[in-house]
Design a protein around this motif. Sequence first.
Motif, short mmCIF file in Angstrom:
data_model
loop_
_atom_site.label_atom_id
_atom_site.label_comp_id
_atom_site.label_asym_id
_atom_site.label_seq_id
_atom_site.Cartn_x
_atom_site.Cartn_y
_atom_site.Cartn_z
N UNK A 170 -1.39 0.07 7.16
CA UNK A 170 -0.47 0.76 6.26
C UNK A 170 0.96 0.26 6.42
N UNK A 171 1.27 -0.21 7.62
CA UNK A 171 2.63 -0.66 7.91
C UNK A 171 2.77 -2.18 7.90
N UNK A 172 1.64 -2.88 8.07
CA UNK A 172 1.70 -4.35 8.09
C UNK A 172 1.67 -4.95 6.68
N UNK A 173 0.85 -4.39 5.80
CA UNK A 173 0.76 -4.92 4.44
C UNK A 173 2.12 -4.99 3.74
N UNK A 174 2.95 -3.93 3.82
CA UNK A 174 4.24 -4.00 3.11
C UNK A 174 5.15 -5.12 3.58
#
Length: 394
Positions: free
Chosen positions: A304-308
């Motif tokens: 959830x935090x790496x994709x952005x």
Amino acid sequence: MNLKQPNISLPLKLTFLIFSMVLNCMGIIIIQLSQENITYDKLGFLESFKDIPIAFISLFAVNFISRFGTKKSLVFSLLFVAICSLILPFVKVFWFYKLWFAIIGTCFALGKICVYGIIRNNMIEEKSLAKTMNSVEASFMIGIFVVNTGFGWLISSKYGEFWKFGFIFISLISFFTVYLFSKLKISEPENKNTRLLPDLSGFGKTSVVVFFAVIFFIVFTEQSFNSWLPAFYKDHLKVNSFFALQASSFLALFSYAGRTITSKIIQRFSLGKYFITCLLLTISLLIIISIIQFYFSDDAKVLLYLFPVIGLFLSPLYPVINAKMIAKIDREKINTFTSLIVIFSSLGSSLSSITISILFERQLLSYYSVYILSAVVVIFILAFAYFRLSANKI
């Protein structure tokens, strides 16, 4: 005309903001309509109703713009967006979404060609073009952030059933932008083109063909995120619709940061080296994400935090390579060339959404990151070939 003047830059940025919101509301519509027993295969083809008109209309848009002028064409497209967005909340049948996206796609084709034409007609050097295009294109990322955040809040509130009324906000911004353009005087080069179809002579060289292939796969990759990342978060990572949209909004926020930073520092670097560096960083992040997804599934929520963060390095690719190529195009041919960019972009977007919908329909979401990684590797190979050939003039 000076593009740095606030009275010119503001309506150009608002134009991209508006088109970003209406084009990238697909993620919200997919989530909402999937809850109304509309299958993912139908929703996957919904994107085609936006992208195919973009490709088709772009063939004739150059003639239309030549006849009516850049400003009138741009105002025309914005007015249609405003009216259609005003109507949407009051229509409940699924077929209207197809018609709505077809109209939006048509207006975007006109609008993007007009905006690129205004920029190219007032810029010569490729790094100045890259700076301006990253600045204007950054507002496109803000549009994604605004639409995901705004609709996310609305959907999660007690007024969630009225989520479609958020499009009235887009309509109001469109009318305001039309008002701003009505107060401007935009100088335009004299164009006596009377051809129904654009003159494509000179665009068949290898470097140009490879450039369009790069554009195709960049948009192919971007659309894999922009339209389907919220649904991936919701279906695969099992988060609610609100959090899925908010987490996806951060992709847009990082993308905005990537393009804004690029517009500030790009003149210090070679466009080719900067492009390849961003690609390598994107590939590295996708490899890390794939490893986590396959070997550390218990920690998958970290995705959830790496994709952005990918947006920071992926977002500059499109405006940078466009600026490098457009700087070589004669001003008389810029509208025609932009129409081809729009066509290949729309084809990349449409094919991406169709193939991603197949992953969703067949429950193959474990391969989502690998699928995107493969596309980015193709971009790297094509970009390497393009920069080797780019020394050749059109």
